[in-house]
Design a protein around this motif. Sequence first.
Motif, PDB file in Angstrom:
ATOM      1  N   PHE A   1       0.814  -1.229   0.000  1.00 52.00           N
ATOM      2  CA  PHE A   1       0.000   0.000   0.000  1.00 52.00           C
ATOM      3  C   PHE A   1       0.845   1.275   0.000  1.00 52.00           C
ATOM      4  CE2 PHE A   1      -2.362  -3.470   1.974  1.00 52.00           C
ATOM      5  CZ  PHE A   1      -3.355  -3.588   1.005  1.00 52.00           C
TER       6      PHE A   1
ATOM      7  N   TYR B   1       1.999  10.227  -1.789  1.00 47.35           N
ATOM      8  CA  TYR B   1       1.377   9.156  -2.583  1.00 47.35           C
ATOM      9  C   TYR B   1       1.738   9.146  -4.061  1.00 47.35           C
ATOM     10  CZ  TYR B   1      -1.978  12.951  -3.630  1.00 47.35           C
ATOM     11  OH  TYR B   1      -2.550  14.139  -4.001  1.00 47.35           O
ATOM     12  N   TYR B   2       2.461  10.152  -4.545  1.00 45.67           N
ATOM     13  CA  TYR B   2       2.615  10.279  -5.997  1.00 45.67           C
ATOM     14  C   TYR B   2       3.402   9.120  -6.622  1.00 45.67           C
ATOM     15  CZ  TYR B   2       2.247  12.766 -10.366  1.00 45.67           C
ATOM     16  OH  TYR B   2       1.900  13.118 -11.649  1.00 45.67           O
TER      17      TYR B   2
ATOM     18  N   ASP C   1       3.438   6.004  -5.696  1.00 45.07           N
ATOM     19  CA  ASP C   1       2.619   4.775  -5.713  1.00 45.07           C
ATOM     20  C   ASP C   1       1.273   4.941  -6.401  1.00 45.07           C
ATOM     21  OD1 ASP C   1       4.615   3.559  -4.203  1.00 45.07           O
ATOM     22  OD2 ASP C   1       3.740   4.295  -2.339  1.00 45.07           O
ATOM     23  N   TYR C   2       0.693   6.122  -6.317  1.00 44.51           N
ATOM     24  CA  TYR C   2      -0.682   6.294  -6.813  1.00 44.51           C
ATOM     25  C   TYR C   2      -0.803   7.409  -7.852  1.00 44.51           C
ATOM     26  CZ  TYR C   2      -1.800   3.418  -2.756  1.00 44.51           C
ATOM     27  OH  TYR C   2      -1.853   2.388  -1.845  1.00 44.51           O
ATOM     28  N   ARG C   3       0.357   8.004  -8.219  1.00 50.38           N
ATOM     29  CA  ARG C   3       0.337   9.166  -9.126  1.00 50.38           C
ATOM     30  C   ARG C   3      -0.634  10.224  -8.577  1.00 50.38           C
ATOM     31  NH1 ARG C   3       5.175   8.774 -10.821  1.00 50.38           N
ATOM     32  NH2 ARG C   3       5.609   6.799 -11.819  1.00 50.38           N
TER      33      ARG C   3
ATOM     34  N   ASP D   1      -3.821   9.894  -7.929  1.00 49.88           N
ATOM     35  CA  ASP D   1      -5.060   9.310  -7.396  1.00 49.88           C
ATOM     36  C   ASP D   1      -5.083   9.359  -5.857  1.00 49.88           C
ATOM     37  OD1 ASP D   1      -7.402   7.954  -6.925  1.00 49.88           O
ATOM     38  OD2 ASP D   1      -7.012   6.400  -8.427  1.00 49.88           O
ATOM     39  N   ARG D   2      -5.365  10.528  -5.330  1.00 53.47           N
ATOM     40  CA  ARG D   2      -5.374  10.711  -3.876  1.00 53.47           C
ATOM     41  C   ARG D   2      -6.444   9.841  -3.209  1.00 53.47           C
ATOM     42  NH1 ARG D   2      -6.224  16.614  -1.103  1.00 53.47           N
ATOM     43  NH2 ARG D   2      -4.224  17.086  -2.090  1.00 53.47           N
TER      44      ARG D   2
ATOM     45  N   LYS E   1      -7.543   6.876  -4.078  1.00 53.13           N
ATOM     46  CA  LYS E   1      -7.098   5.480  -3.980  1.00 53.13           C
ATOM     47  C   LYS E   1      -6.119   5.330  -2.806  1.00 53.13           C
ATOM     48  CE  LYS E   1      -5.407   1.759  -6.953  1.00 53.13           C
ATOM     49  NZ  LYS E   1      -4.738   1.447  -8.213  1.00 53.13           N
ATOM     50  N   PHE E   2      -5.233   6.303  -2.652  1.00 53.64           N
ATOM     51  CA  PHE E   2      -4.285   6.294  -1.530  1.00 53.64           C
ATOM     52  C   PHE E   2      -5.035   6.364  -0.198  1.00 53.64           C
ATOM     53  CE2 PHE E   2      -2.003   9.381   1.332  1.00 53.64           C
ATOM     54  CZ  PHE E   2      -1.121   8.459   1.885  1.00 53.64           C
TER      55      PHE E   2
ATOM     56  N   ALA F   1      -6.733   3.096   0.586  1.00 56.91           N
ATOM     57  CA  ALA F   1      -5.751   2.100   1.037  1.00 56.91           C
ATOM     58  C   ALA F   1      -5.362   2.374   2.493  1.00 56.91           C
ATOM     59  CB  ALA F   1      -4.516   2.141   0.139  1.00 56.91           C
TER      60      ALA F   1
END
Length: 206
Positions: free
Chosen positions: A18, A167-168, A170-172, A174-175, A177-178, A181
């Motif tokens: 995650f 988060y960038y 791992d999730y680019r 998509d805050r 989605k972070f 998780a």
Amino acid sequence: MAFELPSLPYGYDALQPFISKETLEYHHDKHHKAYVEAANKLLTETALENKSLEDVIRTSHRDPKLTKLYDNAAQHWNHSEFWLCMKPPGHSHIPSDISKRLDADLGGLEKFKKDFVAQGVADFGSGWVWLIIDSGRLKILSTSNADNPPALGKTALLTCDVWEHAYYIDYRNDREKFLKAFVDNLINWEHVAALYDKATSQRRAA
Ligand code: FE2
């Protein structure tokens, strides 16, 4: 007393899949470290060198001449708390006291998760999402940039960093989605419960 960068309470790879090892290395060893070093440098230019971190935050928050010190000291506090708010996936179980408080104050665990994520997604720009205790009740709060509950006279129980650097990798972008998780897999509920017990016993003693 100079502020110190705390070690992570788990390995750099402990929060995978995650939060990646690369994210934790950058976030802790570069970003958090930089806040500690900047705060220490700025602290030497003030009369606050012997104060606690919380005192420095509260004092500098009220003084427009100390904005840079406030930003860096508060970010040091926020990140130190953020590391403690997480546990390796599958290792945390929500204590019944906190579960009951979430039911009573925020509509239950699943509603809390949904609202916490929505609050974090809705925040424009960089900041933090918090679970706080205010006048004996749990509340969700968001703050911008370095702002935090201690500066506002509130008690934090949980936080998630929603600056992009969190988060960038791992999730680019998509805050959401972070944040999902985080609430589903990473919250250290035992830490939340310990802070809740401390806050409620202090309130009873007051
Ligand atoms: Fe951060």
